[in-house]
Motif scaffolding. Structure first.
Motif, PDB file in Angstrom:
ATOM      1  N   ARG A  73      55.765  38.165  64.522  1.00  0.00           N
ATOM      2  CA  ARG A  73      55.482  38.784  65.807  1.00  0.00           C
ATOM      3  C   ARG A  73      56.774  39.137  66.535  1.00  0.00           C
ATOM      4  N   SER A  74      57.776  38.240  66.477  1.00  0.00           N
ATOM      5  CA  SER A  74      59.046  38.501  67.171  1.00  0.00           C
ATOM      6  C   SER A  74      59.736  39.728  66.601  1.00  0.00           C
ATOM      7  N   ALA A  75      59.650  39.927  65.283  1.00  0.00           N
ATOM      8  CA  ALA A  75      60.258  41.104  64.659  1.00  0.00           C
ATOM      9  C   ALA A  75      59.541  42.373  65.101  1.00  0.00           C
ATOM     10  N   LEU A  76      58.211  42.317  65.176  1.00  0.00           N
ATOM     11  CA  LEU A  76      57.430  43.477  65.602  1.00  0.00           C
ATOM     12  C   LEU A  76      57.795  43.869  67.032  1.00  0.00           C
ATOM     13  N   THR A  77      57.882  42.883  67.921  1.00  0.00           N
ATOM     14  CA  THR A  77      58.234  43.142  69.313  1.00  0.00           C
ATOM     15  C   THR A  77      59.620  43.755  69.420  1.00  0.00           C
ATOM     16  N   ASN A  78      60.577  43.212  68.660  1.00  0.00           N
ATOM     17  CA  ASN A  78      61.951  43.719  68.685  1.00  0.00           C
ATOM     18  C   ASN A  78      62.025  45.161  68.199  1.00  0.00           C
ATOM     19  N   LEU A  79      61.353  45.449  67.084  1.00  0.00           N
ATOM     20  CA  LEU A  79      61.394  46.798  66.518  1.00  0.00           C
ATOM     21  C   LEU A  79      60.688  47.809  67.411  1.00  0.00           C
ATOM     22  N   HIS A  80      59.586  47.401  68.036  1.00  0.00           N
ATOM     23  CA  HIS A  80      58.905  48.292  68.977  1.00  0.00           C
ATOM     24  C   HIS A  80      59.800  48.600  70.177  1.00  0.00           C
ATOM     25  N   GLU A  81      60.556  47.609  70.627  1.00  0.00           N
ATOM     26  CA  GLU A  81      61.479  47.832  71.740  1.00  0.00           C
ATOM     27  C   GLU A  81      62.561  48.834  71.347  1.00  0.00           C
ATOM     28  N   GLN A  82      63.052  48.729  70.115  1.00  0.00           N
ATOM     29  CA  GLN A  82      64.051  49.695  69.635  1.00  0.00           C
ATOM     30  C   GLN A  82      63.478  51.114  69.599  1.00  0.00           C
ATOM     31  N   ILE A  83      62.225  51.218  69.178  1.00  0.00           N
ATOM     32  CA  ILE A  83      61.585  52.538  69.127  1.00  0.00           C
ATOM     33  C   ILE A  83      61.458  53.109  70.532  1.00  0.00           C
ATOM     34  N   ARG A  84      61.019  52.289  71.497  1.00  0.00           N
ATOM     35  CA  ARG A  84      60.862  52.757  72.871  1.00  0.00           C
ATOM     36  C   ARG A  84      62.195  53.203  73.467  1.00  0.00           C
ATOM     37  N   GLU A  85      63.283  52.520  73.097  1.00  0.00           N
ATOM     38  CA  GLU A  85      64.599  52.841  73.643  1.00  0.00           C
ATOM     39  C   GLU A  85      65.290  53.966  72.878  1.00  0.00           C
ATOM     40  N   GLY A  86      64.632  54.495  71.837  1.00  0.00           N
ATOM     41  CA  GLY A  86      65.231  55.570  71.063  1.00  0.00           C
ATOM     42  C   GLY A  86      66.344  55.105  70.148  1.00  0.00           C
ATOM     43  N   ALA A  87      66.339  53.817  69.785  1.00  0.00           N
ATOM     44  CA  ALA A  87      67.403  53.270  68.942  1.00  0.00           C
ATOM     45  C   ALA A  87      67.142  53.491  67.451  1.00  0.00           C
ATOM     46  N   PHE A  88      65.926  53.876  67.088  1.00  0.00           N
ATOM     47  CA  PHE A  88      65.610  54.193  65.690  1.00  0.00           C
ATOM     48  C   PHE A  88      66.129  55.592  65.366  1.00  0.00           C
ATOM     49  N   ASP A  89      66.700  55.749  64.188  1.00  0.00           N
ATOM     50  CA  ASP A  89      67.095  57.073  63.698  1.00  0.00           C
ATOM     51  C   ASP A  89      66.246  57.357  62.463  1.00  0.00           C
ATOM     52  N   LYS A  90      65.225  58.223  62.633  1.00  0.00           N
ATOM     53  CA  LYS A  90      64.311  58.550  61.530  1.00  0.00           C
ATOM     54  C   LYS A  90      64.524  59.995  61.106  1.00  0.00           C
ATOM     55  N   ARG A  91      64.699  60.197  59.788  1.00  0.00           N
ATOM     56  CA  ARG A  91      64.963  61.537  59.276  1.00  0.00           C
ATOM     57  C   ARG A  91      64.033  61.855  58.104  1.00  0.00           C
ATOM     58  N   TYR A  92      63.606  63.105  58.078  1.00  0.00           N
ATOM     59  CA  TYR A  92      62.651  63.575  57.083  1.00  0.00           C
ATOM     60  C   TYR A  92      63.240  64.768  56.339  1.00  0.00           C
ATOM     61  N   LEU A  93      62.802  64.947  55.106  1.00  0.00           N
ATOM     62  CA  LEU A  93      63.102  66.155  54.348  1.00  0.00           C
ATOM     63  C   LEU A  93      61.837  66.999  54.290  1.00  0.00           C
ATOM     64  N   THR A  94      61.979  68.289  54.549  1.00  0.00           N
ATOM     65  CA  THR A  94      60.822  69.166  54.511  1.00  0.00           C
ATOM     66  C   THR A  94      61.224  70.539  54.014  1.00  0.00           C
ATOM     67  N   LEU A  95      60.285  71.223  53.363  1.00  0.00           N
ATOM     68  CA  LEU A  95      60.506  72.575  52.859  1.00  0.00           C
ATOM     69  C   LEU A  95      59.632  73.530  53.656  1.00  0.00           C
ATOM     70  N   VAL A  96      60.253  74.546  54.252  1.00  0.00           N
ATOM     71  CA  VAL A  96      59.511  75.499  55.072  1.00  0.00           C
ATOM     72  C   VAL A  96      59.615  76.891  54.476  1.00  0.00           C
ATOM     73  N   HIS A  97      58.647  77.729  54.846  1.00  0.00           N
ATOM     74  CA  HIS A  97      58.657  79.118  54.412  1.00  0.00           C
ATOM     75  C   HIS A  97      59.145  79.994  55.555  1.00  0.00           C
ATOM     76  N   GLY A  98      60.107  80.874  55.258  1.00  0.00           N
ATOM     77  CA  GLY A  98      60.640  81.769  56.283  1.00  0.00           C
ATOM     78  C   GLY A  98      62.158  81.853  56.187  1.00  0.00           C
ATOM     79  N   ASP A  99      62.724  82.839  56.872  1.00  0.00           N
ATOM     80  CA  ASP A  99      64.163  83.095  56.826  1.00  0.00           C
ATOM     81  C   ASP A  99      64.872  82.265  57.895  1.00  0.00           C
ATOM     82  N   TRP A 100      65.091  81.000  57.606  1.00  0.00           N
ATOM     83  CA  TRP A 100      65.748  80.087  58.554  1.00  0.00           C
ATOM     84  C   TRP A 100      67.226  80.475  58.672  1.00  0.00           C
ATOM     85  N   GLN A 101      67.708  80.622  59.908  1.00  0.00           N
ATOM     86  CA  GLN A 101      69.067  81.135  60.116  1.00  0.00           C
ATOM     87  C   GLN A 101      70.073  80.080  60.556  1.00  0.00           C
TER      88      GLN A 101
END
Length: 355
Positions: free
Chosen positions: A169-197
């Motif tokens: 429970r303590s870990a869950l509370t701590n990690l949720h607090e980090q998420i609320r404060e924007g301390a998590f850095d989450k990155r995704y890979l995605t493929l899109v269609h279109g002429d991205w510039q």
């Protein structure tokens, strides 16, 4: 509260699917501990009252039957230490003979505080909305002696990649607090269609959640919606496609998918917000290009502070084979894919014109 705790333990042990039936007969008064503080009231009730349908929990919240310190609250209220929560009689669920099959997933990190897995595409993180069970139920079933196991965050069913679960429970509370404060850095890979510039592009579009007439959860860009911010980095172009890294500055439902679709760059294989003619063409292998039968969105990197040690943790999950192989095949066939899409669209327009 003892009745609720007892039922909660039995539910976690048996992991049975259920239908509404029994009722907890009396009001419970629960004092919030330091470990429980920081949670939203709806999430607290869902965890404590295992076996109670979520629809019933939200109904008693809306009606004001749930009180905190004798006052009414809404479902977004965050509990504080020593809050006294009034829990009304709640409808429980009787067990059926159908049980959740235990399952383990590729583990990226595991210790006393947490479990981090690489979730495959097509697997829900939890049961509900027409899905009998998901990752959390299957992991609990495969680990019957686990005293505590909860999702830290969520991924769409169609999205693959890094998923965090807390073992304390303590870990869950701590990690949720980090998420609320924007301390998590989450990155995704995605493929899109279109002429991205642009090499790097910020998208800030407010998002609004709604439910369709069929009961399906959707999100759209709306001026009075929740502020949402995604940063996209161009990694490589494949003819009419672009491989992007998406960095979440906020964590809204379907944020990456809707931000890209609204910007004119649908994600390949996205069956909710994507280009449906494109998706149909991609499902067939053509001219050396492999078929793509899933949405190309993968949570590939996460950085956060470990809730136990306080040290920075950075984890990576490689692109799954179906995505990596699709990219390799695109190197030689991107023009053929574009031709297929145009032909498919022309055929669709022709059919519409004859109706």
């Amino acid at each position: 509260m003892k009745d609720l705790a007892k039922y909660s333990r039995e539910s976690a042990k048996n992991h049975a699917l259920a239908q509404p039936s029994q009722v907890l007969p009396q009001v419970q008064l629960v004092t919030i501990s330091a470990e429980e503080a920081g949670q939203r009231i709806d999430n607290f009730l869902i965890r404590v009252c295992k076996g109670v349908p979520k629809s019933h929990i939200y109904r008693v919240l809306r009606s004001g039957e749930v009180r905190v310190n004798k006052g009414r609250i809404d479902q977004t209220y965050r509990l504080q230490e020593n809050d006294v929560v009034r829990i009304p009689p709640l409808r429980l669920a009787e067990k059926s003979t159908q049980t959740v099959p235990g399952c383990e997933f590729t583990i990226l990190l595991e210790d006393d505080c947490m479990l981090v897995i690489d979730k495959p595409a097509g697997v829900a993180v939890h049961g509900g909305s027409g899905v009998s069970y998901g990752v959390i139920e299957q992991l609990r079933a495969s680990r019957p002696d686990a005293k505590f196991l909860e999702l830290v965050h969520r991924l769409d069913r169609e999205t693959s990649g890094i998923l965090l679960l807390a073992k304390k429970r303590s870990a869950l509370t701590n990690l949720h607090e980090q998420i609320r404060e924007g301390a998590f850095d989450k990155r995704y890979l995605t493929l899109v269609h279109g002429d991205w510039q642009n090499q790097r592009q910020h998208v800030k579009l407010a998002l609004h959640k709604y439910t369709t007439s069929e009961g399906e959860r959707r999100v759209r860009v709306q001026a009075d919606g929740q502020a949402s911010h995604t940063v996209f980095q161009l990694l490589r172009k494949y003819g009419p496609y672009a491989l992007l890294e998406a960095e979440l500055k906020t964590g809204r439902t379907h944020q990456i998918r809707v931000h890209l679709a609204a910007s004119g760059f649908p994600i390949a294989g996205d069956d909710k917000y994507g280009d449906f003619a494109l998706n149909r063409a991609l499902q067939k292998a053509e001219g050396g290009r492999k078929a793509l039968k899933r949405m190309f969105l993968h949570a590939h990197q996460i950085t956060f502070t470990h809730p136990g040690s306080g040290k920075e943790v950075r984890l990576n999950a490689p692109l799954p084979p179906e995505c990596a192989n699709f990219l390799k095949s695109l190197e030689h066939s991107s023009s053929a894919v574009a031709d297929d899409v145009m032909a498919n669209r022309a055929a669709t327009k022709g059919q519409a014109a004859t109706r």
